[in-house]
Design an enzyme around this catalytic site. Sequence first.
Site, PDB file in Angstrom:
ATOM      1  N   CYS A 200       0.858  -1.194   0.000  1.00  0.00           N
ATOM      2  CA  CYS A 200       0.000   0.000   0.000  1.00  0.00           C
ATOM      3  C   CYS A 200       0.885   1.232   0.000  1.00  0.00           C
ATOM      4  CB  CYS A 200      -0.875   0.035   1.247  1.00  0.00           C
ATOM      5  SG  CYS A 200      -1.845  -1.438   1.526  1.00  0.00           S
ATOM      6  N   HIS A 204       1.054   4.947  -1.905  1.00  0.00           N
ATOM      7  CA  HIS A 204       0.395   6.006  -1.150  1.00  0.00           C
ATOM      8  C   HIS A 204       1.258   6.663  -0.082  1.00  0.00           C
ATOM      9  CE1 HIS A 204      -3.286   5.203  -3.291  1.00  0.00           C
ATOM     10  NE2 HIS A 204      -3.109   3.917  -3.066  1.00  0.00           N
ATOM     11  N   ARG A 243     -12.264  -0.484  -2.291  1.00  0.00           N
ATOM     12  CA  ARG A 243     -10.957   0.135  -2.512  1.00  0.00           C
ATOM     13  C   ARG A 243      -9.832  -0.845  -2.180  1.00  0.00           C
ATOM     14  NH1 ARG A 243      -8.993   3.179  -6.045  1.00  0.00           N
ATOM     15  NH2 ARG A 243      -8.284   1.054  -6.287  1.00  0.00           N
ATOM     16  N   CYS A 247      -7.478  -2.476  -5.051  1.00  0.00           N
ATOM     17  CA  CYS A 247      -6.050  -2.157  -4.950  1.00  0.00           C
ATOM     18  C   CYS A 247      -5.240  -3.448  -5.032  1.00  0.00           C
ATOM     19  CB  CYS A 247      -5.737  -1.467  -3.626  1.00  0.00           C
ATOM     20  SG  CYS A 247      -5.706   0.321  -3.740  1.00  0.00           S
TER      21      CYS A 247
END
Lengths: 286, 103
Positions: A200, A204, A243, A247
């Site tokens: 992740c 991000h 989400r 992802c």
Amino acid sequence: MNVRTAIHFASAAFALAALALGATATAADTIDPVADAKAFQRFFTQKFPKLKPEDFVNGPYSLNEDMHKQWEEKEQFPPYEFALDLGKELFSKPFKNGKSFADCFPNGGIGIRQNYPYFDEKEGKVVTLELALNRCREANGEAPLSYVKDDMAALTAYMAFTSRGKPFDIKIPNDPRALEAYENGKRNFYTRRGQLNFSCASCHVQNPGERIRAEILAPALGILNAMPIYRSEWSGMGTISRRFTTCNSQIRGVPLEPQADEYRDLEYYLSYVSNGLPISGPGARP
Amino acid sequence: MASTIRVRAISSGETTEVQALIQHPMDSGFVKDASGALIPPHFIRELTFEYDGKAVFVADWGPAVSKDPYVKFSFKGGKKGDDLKISWVDNKGESDTTTAKIQ
């Protein structure tokens, strides 16, 4: 040759020493969510010194001027409006037994989004808003909703809307299991997976504001504050579950089931480190 | 069911700025569903804005317009408090109409 070997040895020794130093430092560390959240927020505010903390909840729109202009115009007539109306209707519609969602939540479910997910000490696990909504339905003899879109997204959109502006207030109770859930969530966030070998954080944390194909990556800080979102790419609404699972499949991994323990912990961690930032959901994203 | 049309019309004296959002699947007829079957075309053919009995904006749409379309335009005239009538008709003959007050 000799000199070079000597340099190699020296640098290797130095690296080893640094490693040893690092290892002892981490070994001495205990899990400290408060310090974690502080460091997390400081990382982003330093990376984007022009942004105010509350700007982060608007994701890519705060990082790109062009997009920001388009977004301001879009917000006058946001694409999530229809979902919001549907959510309000679903929320107030009583179940077959006469009860409604309002009976399952504190304050009748209004203005409470910022307290989810929370750690349930009885269950020993993290309870997200989506999970709580479906549990409420099941407790009242109704079939659970799909976690990823449509009705579930409409309901969470309405609940987020009534909580707009309230700062995220996730608590970690004094329970070793809560701390463990937080740790698991953090580990999940930083673990690389999938064929693309992304975590992740690869997108991000390391690359917010950069493009991935045509998209501008959102910062992890405040990313959940805007959930659920209307994504033009999906041409519809999506929840946090959606989400997370998309992802995972986009990095060519195999997504888990929505609301798997891992995702619940991940949501717990990611919400906690955004504590203090206002709820801005439902959001609209390209 | 709630109206499929959302409108905001704001008069600035000389002109009126209109924004509208319409809920419609706008299926092009070229997209397949999860089981591989073609989703039949379903799109708005005509969108009309009427003010004072006259059409001020007519759009002839086809399958290339995206889902839940958004329209923004302005026209000369239009007084605060007056009615603006909006209607659409799609290729299946379905339609919707709403009236909004100019603000």
